[in-house]
Design a protein around this motif. Structure first.
Motif, PDB file in Angstrom:
ATOM      1  N   VAL A  38       0.792  -1.147  -0.386  1.00 50.41           N
ATOM      2  CA  VAL A  38       0.309   0.399  -0.091  1.00 50.41           C
ATOM      3  C   VAL A  38       1.081   1.393  -0.103  1.00 50.41           C
ATOM      4  CG1 VAL A  38      -1.802   1.144   1.131  1.00 50.41           C
ATOM      5  CG2 VAL A  38      -1.668  -1.149   1.415  1.00 50.41           C
ATOM      6  N   THR A  39       0.598   2.161  -0.720  1.00 53.73           N
ATOM      7  CA  THR A  39       1.058   3.972  -0.664  1.00 53.73           C
ATOM      8  C   THR A  39       0.068   4.922  -0.460  1.00 53.73           C
ATOM      9  OG1 THR A  39       1.904   3.571  -2.487  1.00 53.73           O
ATOM     10  CG2 THR A  39       1.914   5.898  -1.575  1.00 53.73           C
ATOM     11  N   PHE A  40       0.296   4.863   1.678  1.00 53.49           N
ATOM     12  CA  PHE A  40      -0.425   6.471   1.780  1.00 53.49           C
ATOM     13  C   PHE A  40      -0.416   7.793   1.394  1.00 53.49           C
ATOM     14  CE2 PHE A  40      -1.313   2.278   4.754  1.00 53.49           C
ATOM     15  CZ  PHE A  40      -1.908   1.749   4.936  1.00 53.49           C
ATOM     16  N   GLN A  41      -1.170   8.544   1.279  1.00 51.76           N
ATOM     17  CA  GLN A  41      -1.469   9.606   1.449  1.00 51.76           C
ATOM     18  C   GLN A  41      -2.068  10.420   1.802  1.00 51.76           C
ATOM     19  OE1 GLN A  41       0.452  11.902  -1.162  1.00 51.76           O
ATOM     20  NE2 GLN A  41      -0.174  12.877   1.222  1.00 51.76           N
ATOM     21  N   PRO A  42      -1.539  10.855   3.236  1.00 53.01           N
ATOM     22  CA  PRO A  42      -2.708  11.816   3.900  1.00 53.01           C
ATOM     23  C   PRO A  42      -3.346  12.929   3.262  1.00 53.01           C
ATOM     24  CG  PRO A  42      -0.243  12.053   4.663  1.00 53.01           C
ATOM     25  CD  PRO A  42       0.344  10.667   3.251  1.00 53.01           C
ATOM     26  N   LEU A  43      -4.631  13.192   4.021  1.00 54.60           N
ATOM     27  CA  LEU A  43      -5.140  14.229   3.324  1.00 54.60           C
ATOM     28  C   LEU A  43      -5.426  14.865   4.258  1.00 54.60           C
ATOM     29  CD1 LEU A  43      -7.649  12.364   1.395  1.00 54.60           C
ATOM     30  CD2 LEU A  43      -5.459  12.601   0.558  1.00 54.60           C
ATOM     31  N   GLU A  44      -6.107  16.556   3.516  1.00 57.54           N
ATOM     32  CA  GLU A  44      -5.502  17.254   5.008  1.00 57.54           C
ATOM     33  C   GLU A  44      -7.109  17.280   5.299  1.00 57.54           C
ATOM     34  OE1 GLU A  44      -6.198  21.955   3.686  1.00 57.54           O
ATOM     35  OE2 GLU A  44      -3.345  21.046   2.995  1.00 57.54           O
ATOM     36  N   ALA A  45      -7.200  17.470   7.025  1.00 61.68           N
ATOM     37  CA  ALA A  45      -8.309  16.883   7.868  1.00 61.68           C
ATOM     38  C   ALA A  45      -9.518  18.079   7.532  1.00 61.68           C
ATOM     39  CB  ALA A  45      -7.908  16.904   9.080  1.00 61.68           C
ATOM     40  N   ALA A  46      -9.403  19.081   7.346  1.00 61.84           N
ATOM     41  CA  ALA A  46     -10.297  20.297   6.949  1.00 61.84           C
ATOM     42  C   ALA A  46     -11.123  20.048   5.740  1.00 61.84           C
ATOM     43  CB  ALA A  46     -10.053  21.984   6.745  1.00 61.84           C
ATOM     44  N   ASP A  47     -10.620  19.053   4.308  1.00 57.74           N
ATOM     45  CA  ASP A  47     -12.156  19.020   3.513  1.00 57.74           C
ATOM     46  C   ASP A  47     -11.544  17.118   2.817  1.00 57.74           C
ATOM     47  OD1 ASP A  47      -8.682  18.537   1.820  1.00 57.74           O
ATOM     48  OD2 ASP A  47      -8.917  20.016   0.428  1.00 57.74           O
ATOM     49  N   ARG A  48     -10.206  16.390   3.850  1.00 58.51           N
ATOM     50  CA  ARG A  48     -10.152  15.257   3.477  1.00 58.51           C
ATOM     51  C   ARG A  48     -10.126  14.304   1.868  1.00 58.51           C
ATOM     52  NH1 ARG A  48     -15.530  13.508   7.305  1.00 58.51           N
ATOM     53  NH2 ARG A  48     -14.366  13.779   9.182  1.00 58.51           N
ATOM     54  N   ARG A  49      -9.451  15.994   1.374  1.00 56.97           N
ATOM     55  CA  ARG A  49      -9.563  15.642  -0.347  1.00 56.97           C
ATOM     56  C   ARG A  49      -7.809  15.878  -0.354  1.00 56.97           C
ATOM     57  NH1 ARG A  49     -13.077  14.165  -3.468  1.00 56.97           N
ATOM     58  NH2 ARG A  49     -12.290  15.262  -5.081  1.00 56.97           N
ATOM     59  N   THR A  50      -7.499  17.091  -0.409  1.00 60.69           N
ATOM     60  CA  THR A  50      -6.442  17.716  -0.881  1.00 60.69           C
ATOM     61  C   THR A  50      -5.224  16.987   0.009  1.00 60.69           C
ATOM     62  OG1 THR A  50      -7.340  20.043  -0.307  1.00 60.69           O
ATOM     63  CG2 THR A  50      -4.601  20.166  -0.303  1.00 60.69           C
ATOM     64  N   PRO A  51      -3.997  15.994  -1.038  1.00 63.98           N
ATOM     65  CA  PRO A  51      -3.235  15.786  -0.496  1.00 63.98           C
ATOM     66  C   PRO A  51      -2.422  16.432   0.549  1.00 63.98           C
ATOM     67  CG  PRO A  51      -3.452  15.221  -2.768  1.00 63.98           C
ATOM     68  CD  PRO A  51      -4.392  15.918  -2.249  1.00 63.98           C
ATOM     69  N   THR A  52      -1.621  15.832   1.191  1.00 61.49           N
ATOM     70  CA  THR A  52      -0.219  16.862   2.200  1.00 61.49           C
ATOM     71  C   THR A  52       0.354  16.044   2.979  1.00 61.49           C
ATOM     72  OG1 THR A  52      -0.349  18.460   4.073  1.00 61.49           O
ATOM     73  CG2 THR A  52      -1.200  16.821   3.935  1.00 61.49           C
ATOM     74  N   ALA A  71      -0.239  -6.945   9.472  1.00 59.45           N
ATOM     75  CA  ALA A  71       0.312  -5.887   9.258  1.00 59.45           C
ATOM     76  C   ALA A  71       0.619  -4.610   9.475  1.00 59.45           C
ATOM     77  CB  ALA A  71      -0.648  -5.011   7.171  1.00 59.45           C
ATOM     78  N   ASP A  72       1.867  -5.109  10.217  1.00 58.41           N
ATOM     79  CA  ASP A  72       2.551  -4.488  11.155  1.00 58.41           C
ATOM     80  C   ASP A  72       3.815  -2.773  10.731  1.00 58.41           C
ATOM     81  OD1 ASP A  72       2.843  -6.038  13.137  1.00 58.41           O
ATOM     82  OD2 ASP A  72       3.900  -7.408  12.254  1.00 58.41           O
ATOM     83  N   LEU A  73       2.951  -2.112  10.102  1.00 56.79           N
ATOM     84  CA  LEU A  73       3.766  -0.862   9.819  1.00 56.79           C
ATOM     85  C   LEU A  73       4.529  -0.501  10.060  1.00 56.79           C
ATOM     86  CD1 LEU A  73       0.970  -1.336   8.324  1.00 56.79           C
ATOM     87  CD2 LEU A  73       0.181   1.638   8.267  1.00 56.79           C
ATOM     88  N   PRO A  74       5.657   0.658   9.414  1.00 56.14           N
ATOM     89  CA  PRO A  74       6.796   1.016   9.595  1.00 56.14           C
ATOM     90  C   PRO A  74       5.986   1.907  10.919  1.00 56.14           C
ATOM     91  CG  PRO A  74       6.550   1.348   7.758  1.00 56.14           C
ATOM     92  CD  PRO A  74       5.488   0.240   8.169  1.00 56.14           C
ATOM     93  N   THR A  75       7.010   3.223  11.788  1.00 59.62           N
ATOM     94  CA  THR A  75       6.853   4.175  11.792  1.00 59.62           C
ATOM     95  C   THR A  75       6.491   5.402  11.067  1.00 59.62           C
ATOM     96  OG1 THR A  75       7.869   3.767  14.152  1.00 59.62           O
ATOM     97  CG2 THR A  75       7.701   6.442  13.585  1.00 59.62           C
ATOM     98  N   ILE A  76       5.094   5.720  11.183  1.00 65.88           N
ATOM     99  CA  ILE A  76       4.503   6.891   9.783  1.00 65.88           C
ATOM    100  C   ILE A  76       4.831   7.787  10.520  1.00 65.88           C
ATOM    101  CG2 ILE A  76       3.938   5.263   8.293  1.00 65.88           C
ATOM    102  CD1 ILE A  76       0.636   6.317   9.247  1.00 65.88           C
ATOM    103  N   ILE A  77       4.315   9.176   9.851  1.00 65.63           N
ATOM    104  CA  ILE A  77       4.298  10.970  10.143  1.00 65.63           C
ATOM    105  C   ILE A  77       3.655  11.419   9.704  1.00 65.63           C
ATOM    106  CG2 ILE A  77       5.073  13.395  10.421  1.00 65.63           C
ATOM    107  CD1 ILE A  77       8.216  11.185  11.062  1.00 65.63           C
ATOM    108  N   VAL A  78       2.378  12.266  10.637  1.00 69.52           N
ATOM    109  CA  VAL A  78       1.198  12.398   9.402  1.00 69.52           C
ATOM    110  C   VAL A  78       1.144  14.142   9.501  1.00 69.52           C
ATOM    111  CG1 VAL A  78      -1.407  12.404   9.681  1.00 69.52           C
ATOM    112  CG2 VAL A  78      -0.016   9.759  10.110  1.00 69.52           C
ATOM    113  N   PRO A  79       1.233  14.877   8.957  1.00 63.86           N
ATOM    114  CA  PRO A  79       1.311  15.972   9.131  1.00 63.86           C
ATOM    115  C   PRO A  79       0.728  16.478  10.246  1.00 63.86           C
ATOM    116  CG  PRO A  79       1.787  16.175   6.495  1.00 63.86           C
ATOM    117  CD  PRO A  79       1.545  14.919   7.574  1.00 63.86           C
ATOM    118  N   GLY A  80       0.359  17.719  10.719  1.00 64.72           N
ATOM    119  CA  GLY A  80      -0.406  18.340  11.357  1.00 64.72           C
ATOM    120  C   GLY A  80      -2.006  18.530  10.862  1.00 64.72           C
TER     121      GLY A  80
END
Length: 155
Positions: A38-52, A71-80
């Protein structure tokens, strides 16, 4: 199963406000069975659409004959700006335990693991749900668990 999914990680602290991603899932045959990445692309919380932030690639993970996986994921960082709970950058190491559900358009399960930022936290009791994106211009409604309970609507 291959394709893009609307992925919602619902932390038990504020379950109706998930952290949302576009998850690009790919499968392949492995050892007489199936595995996925899987490739995870975080989305902005404000609109749940804009990649960040940067996308995160994980896998491959084995799928059992009955469709279950861990699925044991490695450490991930999600933008604020993708974190609807605190608005702070989030660092976590998680495990997704779930089931690939027929007809291959919905995947759901439980989340365990810990966060180290913004505060140390055990994530036991959290859930995830991901639904196939059939129209890239209109994502599915956010759901937070296998029962397809809806997420809190955006303001």
């Amino acid at each position: 199963m291959d394709g893009d999914f609307f992925f919602n990680l619902s932390a038990y602290l504020l379950p109706q406000s998930p952290i949302v991603f576009v998850a690009s899932l790919t499968t392949e045959a492995s050892d007489g069975g199936l595995s996925f990445s899987v490739t995870f692309q975080p989305l902005e919380a404000a609109d749940r659409r804009t990649p960040t932030g940067a996308p995160v690639d994980v896998g491959p993970y084995e799928v059992s004959a009955d469709g279950t996986f861990s699925a044991d994921l490695p450490t991930i960082i999600v933008p604020g700006n993708a974190n609807p709970i605190s608005g702070s950058e989030l660092e976590a190491t998680i495990t997704l335990t779930g089931t690939l559900c027929a007809p291959a358009d919905f995947v759901c399960g439980e989340v365990t693991g810990t966060t180290t930022r913004p505060v140390p936290l055990n994530l036991e009791g959290s859930t995830f749900a991901m639904e196939r994106i059939t129209d890239p211009s209109s994502y599915p409604a956010a759901v937070i668990n296998c029962k397809k309970d809806p997420a809190r609507p955006l303001p």
